[in-house]
Design an enzyme around this catalytic site. Structure first.
Site, PDB file in Angstrom:
ATOM      1  N   HIS A  19      96.154  29.369 -43.088  1.00  0.00           N
ATOM      2  CA  HIS A  19      96.535  30.724 -42.688  1.00  0.00           C
ATOM      3  C   HIS A  19      96.375  30.890 -41.180  1.00  0.00           C
ATOM      4  O   HIS A  19      97.194  31.519 -40.521  1.00  0.00           O
ATOM      5  CB  HIS A  19      95.674  31.781 -43.396  1.00  0.00           C
ATOM      6  CG  HIS A  19      95.668  31.649 -44.891  1.00  0.00           C
ATOM      7  ND1 HIS A  19      94.706  32.185 -45.696  1.00  0.00           N
ATOM      8  CD2 HIS A  19      96.529  31.008 -45.719  1.00  0.00           C
ATOM      9  CE1 HIS A  19      94.970  31.907 -46.965  1.00  0.00           C
ATOM     10  NE2 HIS A  19      96.069  31.182 -47.008  1.00  0.00           N
ATOM     11  N   ASP A 115      97.650  39.082 -43.344  1.00  0.00           N
ATOM     12  CA  ASP A 115      98.293  37.983 -44.061  1.00  0.00           C
ATOM     13  C   ASP A 115      98.220  38.187 -45.569  1.00  0.00           C
ATOM     14  O   ASP A 115      97.759  39.221 -46.050  1.00  0.00           O
ATOM     15  CB  ASP A 115      97.815  36.617 -43.565  1.00  0.00           C
ATOM     16  CG  ASP A 115      96.438  36.245 -44.072  1.00  0.00           C
ATOM     17  OD1 ASP A 115      96.003  36.810 -45.083  1.00  0.00           O
ATOM     18  OD2 ASP A 115      95.815  35.378 -43.448  1.00  0.00           O
TER      19      ASP A 115
END
Ligand code: UDP
Length: 466
Positions: A19, A115
């Protein structure tokens, strides 16, 4: 300029190098091309040495702030990583609200980006008065389509995905067999299913969704999601964003790159399971013997097997806790020393994939790894493990044709056959190699000035900075 008047974006990074790396790349492009400053907000649970080194290497214009530790001790020890990340995020909302409010007072905060597991932070952004809330989706349009449709699928498919006789068909997507659907959706009684459903609902609250993919790798899904539909946020494919200059640039050149220098062009298969993936002992041994049997040269990032200790340990910190080489078959290292190189825990992956000696990639199909492979024109052997990796393997193998998948039985002779086919086969292997070369070109073109990915991000930055 970079003073207080420069537009500023805050980005929440949920745990995992998979990520952090693409979000940091997004930040770099915003800084370099659009005069935006960025602050990455990271979780204390992932303050590993690998991550610290990575954050320290980021260029000017990108700050990072580590959020305070959160007590998760009330969660069961076998809680899924998706649950851990989601819980950590929701418990951080009050703190995050304060941080964003202060950033708003002191800078020109134009947008907040969360995210995929961080949607509850939208509440913090709203309460702090940040004008825009965006979602960054670090994987592909297939996974996004599934999650956007999950609230409906939850009703229309009451049983287990794994029991479905027919594959799941979604608009623009390659049909996905039930057992290959996103891992955290497989057991609906596990809290991580509820969390994914929750995130899927909240994705609809985003002003827009930035996705780290490109049209050529999933053309029909791209066509579908580029349509503006009421109730669905705009979707911008802005990839492939992959790791550019890395923390290892400052260190001496890795020995595995020197080894690659001594191998013939396109002769080596790189074997790696992402930042945290590892195999059960038995599969690790079959893989070793399969590589040996294939007769191909290999460079293998070896981790201690997954049946040793905490399942989540490697996800949060890539360093193997034990000597991983001790689990290999007797005599394997000695027998293969002229054709194979074993590296413990971590390799400079993008540099390996960029090396002319690398001719194939046996990968767990983590989306960053896939994008890195495609951008370097390296054909793949798909060996998916967790998260959305099995459905990635389906779309790459049955969809666009950029990989061949290792059969489920994972026996050494099947592994050897698939490796050989991708490296030098005349049939499917040749088709995969040709397709990957084509995708590479499409990816490179998209990232150029005026390319589709560049244009998509410019459109977003224009909205933020008017
Ligand atoms: N990576 C690396 N060296 C390694 C393992 C991983 O540099 O030995 C990097 C890799 O290049 C990629 C990321 O870590 O950028 C892994 O992301 P991916 O989405 O492939 O898998 P995940 O780690 O999320 O399972």
């Amino acid at each position: 300029g970079r003073g207080p008047a420069a537009p500023h974006v805050a980005m929440l990074v949920t745990p995992g190098m998979g990520h952090l790396i693409p979000l940091a790349e997004l930040a770099k492009r915003l800084v370099a091309r659009h005069g935006v400053r960025a602050t990455l907000l990271t979780f204390a649970s992932t303050a590993s040495a690998t991550q610290r080194k990575f954050l320290a290497s980021l260029p000017a214009g990108i700050e990072s702030v580590s959020l305070p530790p959160v007590d998760l001790s009330d969660l069961p020890p076998d809680a899924a990583i998706e649950t851990l990340m989601s819980e950590e995020c929701v418990r951080l909302v009050p703190v995050l609200t304060g941080i964003l409010a202060r950033l708003r007072e002191t800078t020109r905060l134009v947008a907040f980006v969360a995210d995929l597991f961080g949607t509850d932070s939208f509440d913090a952004a709203r309460d702090a008065g940040v004008p825009r809330r965006y979602l960054f989706f670090p994987t592909n349009l297939h996974a996004l389509t599934l999650l956007l449709n999950l609230p409906e699928l939850d009703v229309s498919i009451p049983g287990k995905f794994g029991d479905l006789a027919e594959p799941v068909r979604l608009p623009g997507c390659v049909p996905i067999p039930g057992p290959d659907i996103l891992a955290p959706l497989q057991d609906k009684s596990n809290p991580c299913y509820k969390w994914m459903l929750h995130h899927g609902k909240r994705y609809h609250e985003a002003d827009a969704i930035l996705v780290n993919t490109f049209d050529a790798v999933e053309p029909d899904a791209a066509k579908e999601l580029r349509l503006q539909k009421p109730g669905r946020p705009l979707v911008y494919p802005i990839g492939p964003l992959i790791q550019t200059n890395t923390a290892d640039d400052a260190s001496p050149r890795a020995a595995c790159l020197d080894w690659l220098d001594r191998q013939p062009a396109k002769s080596v298969i790189f074997v790696s399971f992402g930042s945290g993936g590892s195999l059960p002992t038995e599969q690790m041994r079959e893989l070793a013997l399969g590589l040996e049997l294939s007769g191909q040269r290999f460079l293998w990032v070896v981790r201690s097997p997954s049946d040793e200790g905490d399942v989540n340990a490697n996800y949060y910190d890539a360093e193997s806790k034990k000597d991983p080489f001790g689990y290999l078959p007797d005599g394997f290292t000695e027998r293969t020393k002229d054709v194979g190189l074993l590296v413990p825990s971590w390799a400079p992956q993008t540099k390996v994939l960029a090396h002319p000696a690398t001719g194939g990639f046996l990968t767990h199909c983590g989306w960053n790894s896939v994008l890195e492979s495609l951008l370097h024109g390296v054909p793949m052997v798909a060996w998916p493990l967790f998260a959305e990796q099995r459905q990635n393997a389906v779309m790459l193998t049955d969809g666009v044709g950029a990989s061949i998948r290792v059969p489920e039985s994972k026996g050494r002779s099947k592994i050897a056959a698939v490796v050989r086919e991708v490296m030098e086969g005349e049939g499917r292997g040749a088709a995969v190699r040709a397709k990957v070369a084509e995708l590479r070109q499409a990816a490179v073109d998209g990232l150029r000035d005026g390319g589709v990915a560049t244009a998509a991000l410019a459109e977003v930055a224009d909205k933020w900075t008017v």
